[in-house]
Design a protein around this motif. Structure first.
Motif, PDB file in Angstrom:
ATOM      1  N   MET A  14     -71.940 -56.983   2.864  1.00 51.52           N
ATOM      2  CA  MET A  14     -72.319 -55.025   2.423  1.00 51.52           C
ATOM      3  C   MET A  14     -72.103 -54.515   3.477  1.00 51.52           C
ATOM      4  O   MET A  14     -72.099 -53.564   3.578  1.00 51.52           O
ATOM      5  CB  MET A  14     -73.148 -55.135   1.370  1.00 51.52           C
ATOM      6  N   THR A  94     -69.659 -50.050  -3.679  1.00 52.83           N
ATOM      7  CA  THR A  94     -71.376 -50.572  -4.701  1.00 52.83           C
ATOM      8  C   THR A  94     -70.560 -51.071  -6.208  1.00 52.83           C
ATOM      9  O   THR A  94     -71.832 -51.251  -6.865  1.00 52.83           O
ATOM     10  CB  THR A  94     -72.116 -49.675  -4.684  1.00 52.83           C
ATOM     11  N   LEU A  97     -71.662 -54.094  -8.206  1.00 56.43           N
ATOM     12  CA  LEU A  97     -72.504 -54.626  -7.090  1.00 56.43           C
ATOM     13  C   LEU A  97     -74.560 -54.586  -8.272  1.00 56.43           C
ATOM     14  O   LEU A  97     -74.244 -54.089  -8.466  1.00 56.43           O
ATOM     15  CB  LEU A  97     -73.400 -54.212  -5.885  1.00 56.43           C
TER      16      LEU A  97
END
Length: 107
Positions: A14, A94, A97
């Motif tokens: 990430m 994102t 996630l």
């Protein structure tokens, strides 16, 4: 303990993606316009003006205040476009996630 190791791998991946996205965003440009195209301002991905283009008809002294207002509007238009694009790219990064509710990236 395996879950923790996997979580750390994901965090590292990430971070790398975030750095890549920041570089990509820094390379973006957005053009803001005002006055039906009489004023054009281009901002880079960090929000700094890269170019300003004024239509020659705005160069009269009596039009100075109008030109200033149009430049301000064009800069704000370009900045707004950059912010929207940055947010869209962040959402894409994102997506999926498991972030806690209300948590936003970057921190």
């Amino acid at each position: 303990m395996k879950n923790f190791a996997d979580m750390m791998k994901q965090a590292g991946a990430m971070q790398a993606k975030m750095e890549e996205l920041q570089e990509k965003i820094a390379g973006l440009e957005a053009e803001g316009t005002a006055g039906a195209g009489l004023v054009k301002v281009t901002l880079n991905g960090k929000g700094y003006a890269a170019r300003v283009q004024l239509d020659p008809s705005l160069m009269k002294e009596s039009e100075r205040e109008v030109a200033e207002d149009l430049i301000t509007a064009a800069i704000n238009d370009a900045k707004s476009k950059l912010e929207r694009e940055s947010q869209e790219q962040m959402k894409a990064l994102t997506a999926g996630l498991p972030l806690p509710p209300g948590m936003k990236l970057p921190f």
